[in-house]
Design an enzyme around this catalytic site. Structure first.
Site, PDB file in Angstrom:
ATOM      1  N   GLU A  58       0.809  -1.220   0.000  1.00 31.25           N
ATOM      2  CA  GLU A  58       0.000   0.000   0.000  1.00 31.25           C
ATOM      3  C   GLU A  58       0.844   1.271   0.000  1.00 31.25           C
ATOM      4  O   GLU A  58       0.330   2.365  -0.240  1.00 31.25           O
ATOM      5  CB  GLU A  58      -0.941   0.008   1.207  1.00 31.25           C
ATOM      6  CG  GLU A  58      -2.029  -1.047   1.160  1.00 31.25           C
ATOM      7  CD  GLU A  58      -1.540  -2.450   1.464  1.00 31.25           C
ATOM      8  OE1 GLU A  58      -2.064  -3.388   0.845  1.00 31.25           O
ATOM      9  OE2 GLU A  58      -0.629  -2.627   2.307  1.00 31.25           O
ATOM     10  N   ALA A  80       9.116  -3.210   6.137  1.00 31.69           N
ATOM     11  CA  ALA A  80       9.981  -4.391   6.215  1.00 31.69           C
ATOM     12  C   ALA A  80       9.246  -5.571   5.593  1.00 31.69           C
ATOM     13  O   ALA A  80       8.149  -5.916   6.022  1.00 31.69           O
ATOM     14  CB  ALA A  80      10.356  -4.697   7.663  1.00 31.69           C
ATOM     15  N   ASP A  85       8.385 -18.728   2.955  1.00 35.03           N
ATOM     16  CA  ASP A  85       8.480 -19.944   2.143  1.00 35.03           C
ATOM     17  C   ASP A  85       7.718 -19.863   0.825  1.00 35.03           C
ATOM     18  O   ASP A  85       7.700 -20.822   0.069  1.00 35.03           O
ATOM     19  CB  ASP A  85       7.950 -21.140   2.947  1.00 35.03           C
ATOM     20  CG  ASP A  85       8.838 -21.452   4.141  1.00 35.03           C
ATOM     21  OD1 ASP A  85      10.050 -21.193   4.055  1.00 35.03           O
ATOM     22  OD2 ASP A  85       8.309 -21.946   5.148  1.00 35.03           O
ATOM     23  N   HIS A  88       5.254 -14.846  -2.211  1.00 35.47           N
ATOM     24  CA  HIS A  88       4.630 -13.602  -1.761  1.00 35.47           C
ATOM     25  C   HIS A  88       5.666 -12.493  -1.566  1.00 35.47           C
ATOM     26  O   HIS A  88       5.441 -11.345  -1.950  1.00 35.47           O
ATOM     27  CB  HIS A  88       3.863 -13.866  -0.458  1.00 35.47           C
ATOM     28  CG  HIS A  88       3.124 -12.685   0.064  1.00 35.47           C
ATOM     29  ND1 HIS A  88       1.979 -12.212  -0.527  1.00 35.47           N
ATOM     30  CD2 HIS A  88       3.370 -11.872   1.124  1.00 35.47           C
ATOM     31  CE1 HIS A  88       1.546 -11.162   0.143  1.00 35.47           C
ATOM     32  NE2 HIS A  88       2.372 -10.936   1.157  1.00 35.47           N
ATOM     33  N   PHE A 113      13.173   4.787  -0.913  1.00 37.84           N
ATOM     34  CA  PHE A 113      12.825   3.385  -0.694  1.00 37.84           C
ATOM     35  C   PHE A 113      13.524   2.933   0.581  1.00 37.84           C
ATOM     36  O   PHE A 113      14.652   2.461   0.559  1.00 37.84           O
ATOM     37  CB  PHE A 113      13.263   2.532  -1.889  1.00 37.84           C
ATOM     38  CG  PHE A 113      12.909   1.079  -1.752  1.00 37.84           C
ATOM     39  CD1 PHE A 113      11.599   0.661  -1.883  1.00 37.84           C
ATOM     40  CD2 PHE A 113      13.881   0.133  -1.493  1.00 37.84           C
ATOM     41  CE1 PHE A 113      11.260  -0.684  -1.761  1.00 37.84           C
ATOM     42  CE2 PHE A 113      13.557  -1.218  -1.368  1.00 37.84           C
ATOM     43  CZ  PHE A 113      12.245  -1.621  -1.502  1.00 37.84           C
ATOM     44  N   ARG A 127      19.292  -3.911  10.553  1.00 37.36           N
ATOM     45  CA  ARG A 127      19.240  -2.751   9.668  1.00 37.36           C
ATOM     46  C   ARG A 127      18.330  -1.645  10.215  1.00 37.36           C
ATOM     47  O   ARG A 127      18.322  -0.537   9.696  1.00 37.36           O
ATOM     48  CB  ARG A 127      18.791  -3.188   8.275  1.00 37.36           C
ATOM     49  CG  ARG A 127      19.883  -3.950   7.552  1.00 37.36           C
ATOM     50  CD  ARG A 127      19.364  -4.744   6.363  1.00 37.36           C
ATOM     51  NE  ARG A 127      20.427  -5.465   5.683  1.00 37.36           N
ATOM     52  CZ  ARG A 127      20.982  -6.591   6.086  1.00 37.36           C
ATOM     53  NH1 ARG A 127      20.601  -7.133   7.221  1.00 37.36           N
ATOM     54  NH2 ARG A 127      21.932  -7.178   5.391  1.00 37.36           N
TER      55      ARG A 127
END
Length: 155
Positions: A58, A80, A85, A88, A113, A127
């Site tokens: 979004e 994030a 697995d 997606h 970004f 991070r």
């Protein structure tokens, strides 16, 4: 040859932050780093508007609407996306990256970004300020410099 460089001063800048609720324990740290960097470089908290969205998919739409208002010198997108697995991850991370880039190019407003794309939660936390600096703060610094450079170009 004339070399043009921008300052890292946010005194006269107004920014929008777009952050995700998904993975909020990580993203909240990115937001803290972003706000700290903005203020440490002379920005005023009243010139930093924070918009929350459900997830990284979004982010580009809200960022684009904010950029199109003309009220902001830059938009900083924070989130994030952590690999799982399934495929997606690829769709969400790629969609967010492409949408954010297209927003910046289409509107002429710098859009950062600052969406982490990692394999593990540990990498994301690192991070977000645990070990590897804070990517939210780094995104704000990039936008301060870019917004100031664009102001010089437009003079």
């Amino acid at each position: 040859m004339q070399r043009i460089e921008a300052t890292l001063l946010a005194h006269d800048l107004k920014f929008a932050l777009v952050s995700t609720r998904w993975n909020h324990l990580i993203v909240d740290r990115l937001v803290e780093g972003a706000e700290l960097a903005f203020v440490q470089h002379g920005g005023k908290t009243e010139n930093l508007d924070h918009f929350l969205v459900p997830g990284s998919y979004e982010v580009p739409l809200v960022a684009r609407r904010l950029a199109e208002t003309g009220r902001y010198d830059a938009v900083v997108c924070l989130g994030a996306v952590i690999k799982g697995d399934t495929d997606h991850y690829d769709f969400v991370a790629g969609g967010a990256a492409n949408g954010i880039l297209n927003t910046s190019l289409h509107t002429g407003v710098p859009v950062a970004f600052g969406v982490l794309t990692t394999d593990t939660v540990e990498q994301a936390l690192n991070r977000a300020g645990i070990k590897a600096g804070n990517k939210g703060g780094e995104a704000v610094l990039a936008m301060i410099e870019t917004a100031n450079l664009l102001k010089q170009i437009e003079r």
